[in-house]
Design a protein around this motif. Structure first.
Motif, PDB file in Angstrom:
ATOM      1  N   ALA A 191       8.160 -16.051  69.230  1.00 41.30           N
ATOM      2  CA  ALA A 191       7.949 -17.708  69.771  1.00 41.30           C
ATOM      3  C   ALA A 191       9.499 -18.245  69.254  1.00 41.30           C
ATOM      4  CB  ALA A 191       7.141 -18.634  68.181  1.00 41.30           C
ATOM      5  N   TYR A 192      10.268 -19.064  69.425  1.00 38.42           N
ATOM      6  CA  TYR A 192      11.662 -19.676  69.993  1.00 38.42           C
ATOM      7  C   TYR A 192      11.909 -20.387  69.250  1.00 38.42           C
ATOM      8  CZ  TYR A 192      16.548 -19.858  71.913  1.00 38.42           C
ATOM      9  OH  TYR A 192      17.571 -19.865  72.358  1.00 38.42           O
ATOM     10  N   SER A 193      12.280 -21.170  68.845  1.00 39.16           N
ATOM     11  CA  SER A 193      12.777 -22.624  67.954  1.00 39.16           C
ATOM     12  C   SER A 193      12.985 -23.636  69.275  1.00 39.16           C
ATOM     13  CB  SER A 193      13.167 -22.740  66.463  1.00 39.16           C
ATOM     14  OG  SER A 193      14.580 -22.610  67.487  1.00 39.16           O
ATOM     15  N   ARG A 194      13.048 -24.829  68.586  1.00 35.59           N
ATOM     16  CA  ARG A 194      12.913 -25.695  70.224  1.00 35.59           C
ATOM     17  C   ARG A 194      14.778 -25.921  69.793  1.00 35.59           C
ATOM     18  NH1 ARG A 194       8.975 -26.148  72.741  1.00 35.59           N
ATOM     19  NH2 ARG A 194       7.077 -25.781  71.810  1.00 35.59           N
ATOM     20  N   ASP A 195      16.056 -25.554  68.611  1.00 31.18           N
ATOM     21  CA  ASP A 195      16.891 -25.742  69.274  1.00 31.18           C
ATOM     22  C   ASP A 195      18.139 -24.701  69.281  1.00 31.18           C
ATOM     23  OD1 ASP A 195      16.914 -24.161  66.480  1.00 31.18           O
ATOM     24  OD2 ASP A 195      17.134 -25.479  64.978  1.00 31.18           O
ATOM     25  N   GLY A 196      17.154 -23.419  69.428  1.00 34.06           N
ATOM     26  CA  GLY A 196      17.384 -22.259  69.671  1.00 34.06           C
ATOM     27  C   GLY A 196      18.458 -20.788  68.647  1.00 34.06           C
ATOM     28  N   PHE A 217      14.131 -17.577  66.174  1.00 33.36           N
ATOM     29  CA  PHE A 217      13.112 -17.144  66.932  1.00 33.36           C
ATOM     30  C   PHE A 217      11.972 -16.263  65.727  1.00 33.36           C
ATOM     31  CE2 PHE A 217      15.562 -13.519  67.862  1.00 33.36           C
ATOM     32  CZ  PHE A 217      15.304 -12.683  68.045  1.00 33.36           C
ATOM     33  N   ALA A 218      10.831 -16.315  65.350  1.00 38.70           N
ATOM     34  CA  ALA A 218       9.956 -16.172  65.018  1.00 38.70           C
ATOM     35  C   ALA A 218       9.308 -14.666  65.206  1.00 38.70           C
ATOM     36  CB  ALA A 218       8.679 -16.528  63.985  1.00 38.70           C
ATOM     37  N   ILE A 219       8.273 -13.773  64.463  1.00 35.78           N
ATOM     38  CA  ILE A 219       8.239 -12.623  64.773  1.00 35.78           C
ATOM     39  C   ILE A 219       6.888 -12.293  64.429  1.00 35.78           C
ATOM     40  CG2 ILE A 219       8.803  -9.819  65.762  1.00 35.78           C
ATOM     41  CD1 ILE A 219      11.555 -10.889  65.838  1.00 35.78           C
ATOM     42  N   ALA A 220       6.197 -11.900  65.741  1.00 33.90           N
ATOM     43  CA  ALA A 220       4.235 -11.401  64.430  1.00 33.90           C
ATOM     44  C   ALA A 220       4.230  -9.699  64.983  1.00 33.90           C
ATOM     45  CB  ALA A 220       3.628 -12.085  65.235  1.00 33.90           C
ATOM     46  N   TRP A 270      -0.828 -14.107  66.120  1.00 38.51           N
ATOM     47  CA  TRP A 270       0.479 -15.499  67.429  1.00 38.51           C
ATOM     48  C   TRP A 270       0.613 -16.754  66.240  1.00 38.51           C
ATOM     49  CZ3 TRP A 270       0.025 -15.201  72.829  1.00 38.51           C
ATOM     50  CH2 TRP A 270       0.675 -15.882  73.260  1.00 38.51           C
ATOM     51  N   ILE A 271       2.375 -17.059  66.826  1.00 38.95           N
ATOM     52  CA  ILE A 271       2.646 -17.918  65.837  1.00 38.95           C
ATOM     53  C   ILE A 271       3.362 -18.918  67.425  1.00 38.95           C
ATOM     54  CG2 ILE A 271       3.921 -16.832  64.310  1.00 38.95           C
ATOM     55  CD1 ILE A 271       6.168 -14.958  65.999  1.00 38.95           C
ATOM     56  N   SER A 272       3.319 -20.638  67.111  1.00 39.28           N
ATOM     57  CA  SER A 272       4.043 -20.662  67.274  1.00 39.28           C
ATOM     58  C   SER A 272       5.026 -22.286  66.353  1.00 39.28           C
ATOM     59  CB  SER A 272       2.729 -21.765  67.949  1.00 39.28           C
ATOM     60  OG  SER A 272       2.641 -21.421  69.357  1.00 39.28           O
ATOM     61  N   PHE A 273       5.910 -22.855  66.946  1.00 37.46           N
ATOM     62  CA  PHE A 273       6.754 -23.708  66.994  1.00 37.46           C
ATOM     63  C   PHE A 273       5.910 -25.536  67.419  1.00 37.46           C
ATOM     64  CE2 PHE A 273       9.835 -20.465  66.221  1.00 37.46           C
ATOM     65  CZ  PHE A 273      10.746 -20.666  64.793  1.00 37.46           C
ATOM     66  N   SER A 274       6.486 -26.055  66.069  1.00 39.52           N
ATOM     67  CA  SER A 274       6.012 -27.072  66.791  1.00 39.52           C
ATOM     68  C   SER A 274       7.039 -28.557  68.097  1.00 39.52           C
ATOM     69  CB  SER A 274       6.105 -28.286  65.694  1.00 39.52           C
ATOM     70  OG  SER A 274       7.045 -28.571  64.858  1.00 39.52           O
ATOM     71  N   ILE A 311      10.185 -28.413  63.344  1.00 34.37           N
ATOM     72  CA  ILE A 311       9.628 -28.937  61.756  1.00 34.37           C
ATOM     73  C   ILE A 311       8.883 -27.714  61.449  1.00 34.37           C
ATOM     74  CG2 ILE A 311       9.558 -30.176  60.329  1.00 34.37           C
ATOM     75  CD1 ILE A 311      10.427 -32.207  61.581  1.00 34.37           C
ATOM     76  N   LEU A 312       8.277 -27.216  62.327  1.00 41.82           N
ATOM     77  CA  LEU A 312       6.619 -26.713  61.764  1.00 41.82           C
ATOM     78  C   LEU A 312       6.656 -25.307  62.407  1.00 41.82           C
ATOM     79  CD1 LEU A 312       3.926 -29.602  60.851  1.00 41.82           C
ATOM     80  CD2 LEU A 312       6.002 -28.357  59.187  1.00 41.82           C
ATOM     81  N   ILE A 313       6.456 -24.243  61.708  1.00 40.10           N
ATOM     82  CA  ILE A 313       5.659 -22.849  62.841  1.00 40.10           C
ATOM     83  C   ILE A 313       4.045 -22.928  61.727  1.00 40.10           C
ATOM     84  CG2 ILE A 313       5.792 -20.053  62.095  1.00 40.10           C
ATOM     85  CD1 ILE A 313       8.294 -20.495  61.448  1.00 40.10           C
ATOM     86  N   ALA A 314       3.077 -22.546  62.994  1.00 37.17           N
ATOM     87  CA  ALA A 314       1.739 -21.929  63.262  1.00 37.17           C
ATOM     88  C   ALA A 314       2.260 -20.438  62.872  1.00 37.17           C
ATOM     89  CB  ALA A 314       1.090 -23.298  63.367  1.00 37.17           C
ATOM     90  N   SER A 315       1.346 -19.861  62.333  1.00 38.44           N
ATOM     91  CA  SER A 315       0.690 -18.880  62.455  1.00 38.44           C
ATOM     92  C   SER A 315      -0.771 -18.115  62.605  1.00 38.44           C
ATOM     93  CB  SER A 315       0.929 -17.455  61.855  1.00 38.44           C
ATOM     94  OG  SER A 315       0.969 -18.127  59.909  1.00 38.44           O
ATOM     95  N   ALA A 316      -1.553 -17.855  63.339  1.00 40.13           N
ATOM     96  CA  ALA A 316      -2.809 -16.890  63.565  1.00 40.13           C
ATOM     97  C   ALA A 316      -3.185 -15.615  63.672  1.00 40.13           C
ATOM     98  CB  ALA A 316      -3.226 -17.192  65.213  1.00 40.13           C
ATOM     99  N   SER A 317      -4.035 -14.673  62.779  1.00 36.60           N
ATOM    100  CA  SER A 317      -3.617 -13.862  61.974  1.00 36.60           C
ATOM    101  C   SER A 317      -5.177 -13.351  62.023  1.00 36.60           C
ATOM    102  CB  SER A 317      -3.999 -14.725  60.611  1.00 36.60           C
ATOM    103  OG  SER A 317      -3.743 -12.843  60.171  1.00 36.60           O
TER     104      SER A 317
END
Length: 219
Positions: A39-44, A47-50, A79-83, A87-93
């Motif tokens: 998942a890529y952050s909005r400001d570039g 990025f987050a890796i699951a 799965w991972i997503s940026f808001s 500001i936030l990251i959500a992760s599913a496991s």
């Protein structure tokens, strides 16, 4: 802001490519666990890796180094997503939990419990007011991002729900399932609007088009 494209498929390596060029910028070796989601952050700037590992790694795309590691899950992060505001990251496991993290500090803010099986997908609504989750328990859930309470459960699928996405205006969600169907739901009334049949196998990914009247799905 520089825009990047990421490529990974059942591999231990992540390839980073600036979107304006055809050549890879670098390949990042992330260890001994295949990558499941990026998942890529909005400001570039990150990025987050699951992966099959319970930890989430936040990486600097320009330098290629790990900025921080988010620890809290006890099983694979699917799965991972940026808001939308970054500001936030959500992760599913696979541990049946959804976790909410501060995207800057990496601090664990909330743990959402409600699904009875692994959680396959998590996405923020366009206005960040809600979170949608999809699970192997055949359901989609909605969560209020102010209280972090569950506000709705969408039931109708007869097998694992693999993907969920919001319409651009946030009024509908689409879900794809191992029951070979795609379903569209009204967020406000919680009612199913359409059940789309035609696939002969699992639907793994769904997304609305920009006009809200079209969507894509992958098997």
């Amino acid at each position: 802001m520089r825009t990047y494209f990421f490529g990974c498929l059942a591999t231990l390596l992540l390839t980073v490519l600036p979107i304006e060029h055809e050549h890879e910028l670098r390949t990042i070796d992330l260890g001994d666990q295949p990558i499941l989601c990026v998942a890529y952050s909005r400001d570039g700037n990150a990025f987050a890796i699951a992966s099959y590992h319970p930890d989430i790694r936040i990486v600097d795309p320009a330098a290629g180094n790990v900025l921080r590691t988010l620890k809290g899950h006890s099983d694979s992060v699917l799965w991972i997503s940026f808001s939308q505001d970054g500001i936030l990251i959500a992760s599913a496991s696979s541990d049946r939990m959804v976790k909410i993290w501060d995207a800057v500090s990496g601090k664990l803010l909330q743990t959402l419990q409600g699904h009875q099986q692994p959680v396959n997908c998590v996405v923020f609504s366009p206005d960040d007011a809600m979170l949608a989750t999809a699970s192997d328990d055949d359901s989609v859930k909605l969560w209020n991002t102010n209280t972090w309470k569950e506000i709705a459960t969408f039931k109708g699928h007869t097998d694992s729900v693999n993907s969920v996405a919001f319409a651009p205006d946030g009024t509908q969600i689409v879900s794809g399932s191992s029951d070979d169907t795609v379903r569209i739901w009204n967020v406000q009334t919680r009612k199913m609007l359409h059940r789309l049949k035609g696939h002969k196998d699992t639907v793994n990914s769904v997304a609305f088009g920009c006009d809200r009247l079209s969507f894509t799905n992958l098997v």
